[in-house]
Design a protein around this motif. Structure first.
Motif: not given
Length: 65
Positions: A9-17, A59-65
């Protein structure tokens, strides 16, 4: 009813975010697909969560909008 978040669940949440580098996504998908565990809450899966969280922290990732 148990509302505990599993590692999957947490992995899916991170990939969505967040937008993860393709290499990181491929790595985690490869490790999970070759994993022989039996639960969605295995310590090995939590290790993958920590890897993603570390990429966010560094800081290797960016947040989705």
């Amino acid at each position: 009813m148990d509302n505990k978040v599993t590692a999957i669940d947490r992995l899916a949440e991170l990939v969505r975010e967040y937008r993860f580098p393709i290499e990181a996504l491929k790595g985690v998908i490869g490790r999970i697909s070759s994993w022989q565990g039996s639960t969605n809450d295995d310590p090995y899966l939590w290790q993958q969560v920590r890897y993603f969280e570390e990429l966010i922290k560094q800081g290797y990732v960016t947040k989705r909008k």
